[in-house]
Every structure is written in C-alpha cells, then in structure tokens.
Design an enzyme around this catalytic site. Sequence first.
Site, mmCIF file in Angstrom:
data_model
loop_
_atom_site.group_PDB
_atom_site.id
_atom_site.type_symbol
_atom_site.label_atom_id
_atom_site.label_comp_id
_atom_site.label_asym_id
_atom_site.label_seq_id
_atom_site.Cartn_x
_atom_site.Cartn_y
_atom_site.Cartn_z
ATOM 1 N N GLY A 254 38.271 46.507 -5.017
ATOM 2 C CA GLY A 254 37.669 48.265 -4.322
ATOM 3 C C GLY A 254 36.698 48.859 -5.200
ATOM 4 O O GLY A 254 36.260 48.256 -6.177
ATOM 5 N N ASN A 255 36.174 49.997 -5.291
ATOM 6 C CA ASN A 255 35.267 50.767 -5.369
ATOM 7 C C ASN A 255 35.956 52.247 -6.031
ATOM 8 O O ASN A 255 37.051 52.276 -4.985
ATOM 9 C CB ASN A 255 34.155 50.737 -5.549
ATOM 10 N N PHE A 256 35.223 53.004 -6.045
ATOM 11 C CA PHE A 256 36.018 54.473 -6.938
ATOM 12 C C PHE A 256 35.600 55.265 -5.450
ATOM 13 O O PHE A 256 35.285 56.780 -5.989
ATOM 14 C CB PHE A 256 35.542 55.236 -7.967
#
Length: 399
Positions: free
Chosen positions: A207-209
């Site tokens: 995923g990512n932030f």
Amino acid sequence: MLEGKKILLGVSGSIAAYKAVFLLRILVKEGAEVKVIMTPSATDFVAPLTFSVLSKNPVFVEFSAPDGNWNNHVELANWANFIILAPASANTIGKLALGLCDNLLLATLFSASCPVYIAPAMDREMYISPSIKENITRLNTQNRIIIPAEDGELASGLHGEGRMAEPEHIICFIIENHFKSLPLYGKKALVTAGPTYEAIDPVRFIGNFSSGKMGFAIAEELAKNGASVTLIHGPVHISAHNSSIKAISVTSAAEMHHECVTHFPGMDIVVMSAAVADYRPAAQANSKIKKKDSALSLELVPNPDILSELGKMKKNNQLLIGFALETDNELENASGKVKKKNLDAIVLNSMRIKGAGPGGDTNKITIIDRQNKTTHFELKQKDEVATDIVNYIIKWLKK
Ligand code: CTP
C-alpha cells in the site's frame, strides 16, 4: 441537499409560528444544523422550548443571554449559510423594509450577507394592502428572496392569499433557488481518493501513505458548489459528509479501475487524486506466507493506468484532471503526464516541499494545463487547496 447546512430559522409573531415547528423538523431530518431566533411576540404563539428541543440548540430571543453573556447578532448572521424567516409577520416585514431594528432577530437579519428567505404570513386584507405589498416588493432584493404566501383557508376563517407557504413548499423553493444558483449545479463529477491495497496473501498487502484527505476535500468542495459527486476511494479512515456525494469503497487498483471505467462516460468533471499502486503481486497466495530464514522475492506486475485509460475514453466535453506526485524534475514530469495521459490539466505535488504530499493536513500545488500554463498556489490546508482546485474547474467550465 441540506445535509450539513447551517440554517438560522427566524420566527416572528404570527399564528403560522406553529408551522415553523414542522419546518424545523424537516430541516433537521434533512441533516441541517438549525438555530432558531424568535421575536418576543412569536413566543406568545409557540414556546421557545419546543424549538430548542427539536433543534437541539438554545433558542435566541433577547440580546442578553440567561448566563449573563449576550447573544451576538453578527456572529449568528455569519454562522449561517442561509436564513429562513418563517413566518414573516407584517410588522417584521415592515421593519425590515424600513430599516427599523428593535429586536435580536431584526439585528441578525440586517447583519446577514448570506441569502435570506422570507415567507410572509398574514390575513388576506393585510397581505393585499398596498403599503404591505410595497414593503414586500421592497424586500425582494439580491440576497432577500420572498417565498410567496399561498391561497387557502386563513386563521381568521377567511379564504384567500396570505397563509404562509407550507413547510414542504418552503424547502422545495429554497432547494430550487439556492442550488440552481450554484456554479456546478447539474454537473456530474467523479473523484478518486486514497490509496489502493494490493494483496500479497490473506493478511498482507502493498500500500502507500495516502490518507484520502485531498480527494475527499475536493469531493466535498465540488458538492458544495452544486455538483453531484461519485467518490471512488481506497481504504481510508474518513467519510464524506455532503449528501450529494455517492461514495464507492474499493480496495485494489483493479477494483478502482472497474468502478472508474463504469462511471466515467456520464461525467462532466473527473479529478483523479487517488494514489493508485502502479504494481501488484503477480499472484496472491491463498494462505498466509510462512516466514523462512532465506530472502523472499515477490514478483510484481503492472496495474492498469486508470487515468491513461480514461484519457483514451475522454470526450471533448469532459474535463479530466490528474494528479502528479513528483520528487524531481517536477514541472517537466507533470507536464509530460498531461500529454501522455490526454488530460486537460494536472495538479502537481512536489515531495520536496515541506508540508506537501500524502498523509498530512496541508498541501502545496501547481496546476499545469495542456498549453503548459502553470498556476502556483501557496502551502495551505487541504480543504483550502480543494477550494483552489474547484475554483480552477469553475473558471475552466466558464471558458
Ligand atoms: N494513476 C492511475 N492509475 C495508476 C497510476 C496512477 O490512474 N495505475 C493516476 C493517479 O491517480 C494520478 C496520475 O495517474 O492522477 C499520476 O499518478 P503518479 O503516481 O504521479 O504517476 P504515474 O503515472 O504512476 O507515474 P510515476 O509513478 O512513474 O511518476
């Protein structure tokens, strides 16, 4: 459409004050936040407690409050998105028309710069008397809108014009009038927001932030300006408030891709702010991958570039705006994406600027169009950045 709207309900002295109770109930049911101001004579018809219980707010009658403070008419007027004066008695209408200001409600009405909807209520002969008619006509100015009284049985037993418009009619009138005047009324908008999660096994993902805050703020701002919004978002911890936003929750890029391609054809405005994962694991393990002493390699395969596909599907009357998150050669890379993905414009975030980018509450953007015209904006809260982006869109549509 009234969800989240801040509404002041002004009640003046008329038997139709009882109908204002029903009006208040509908407004609250529709999700509006309502504060009620009554003239002293209105309290002869309905007790302030009735309005207080139903609005879940104190009711304001006098300048001085029971706790020794004062009720600030300017603050009340500035708080409201709009004001409804229902019922508007002949006396209150007359004072408003002549600039007389001898109670809290009148002082608040004179302090208002938001739209004020006025629903007169009086007996037939009063309503048609020339001086009252003249006062009503005089009130019908740019931000004061008269909701005409209706024909029917009056409290006096007479029949004719003068009864206050029914609460449902008042609501319909306001929705038509208020929302039709918004710049994006009738427009359909699609917004993507948040990250995508690409599953590795049943318990892990890539995923990512991204928090989704930027996209959600854009969706809210588009809705506030009258658009009906479809918001396709990845896993986030926030929710949309405006009832004109239809939120569709997805997890992976493949799901976001499917929803975007499905909804795109009917859209007028599309803003793709989601941080879509460019790659996903080539295969998703059916059971949890067990730890080993050796290194673990994951094969990643590219996800579809949703924005590029929409760029290919795009018709001339559709406005397509992408986002670009860059760490270096920002302007060059972002303007390259405008052409490559067939966009009308791109919103550039530079990771080199402190306070910009995913996760936080602020952002600093530059918008670049197809002609390479760049518009720079200051570092701002994300909801203010959303206002800048939506103002840019409104200007664009007026071109
Ligand atoms: N985007 C998309 N689908 C993807 C990747 C990105 O729709 N699979 C969209 C994003 O929502 C954004 C725009 O493309 O509006 C640009 O995303 P960005 O990550 O900056 O660029 P990429 O095209 O992924 O290129 P790179 O990561 O190499 O900079």
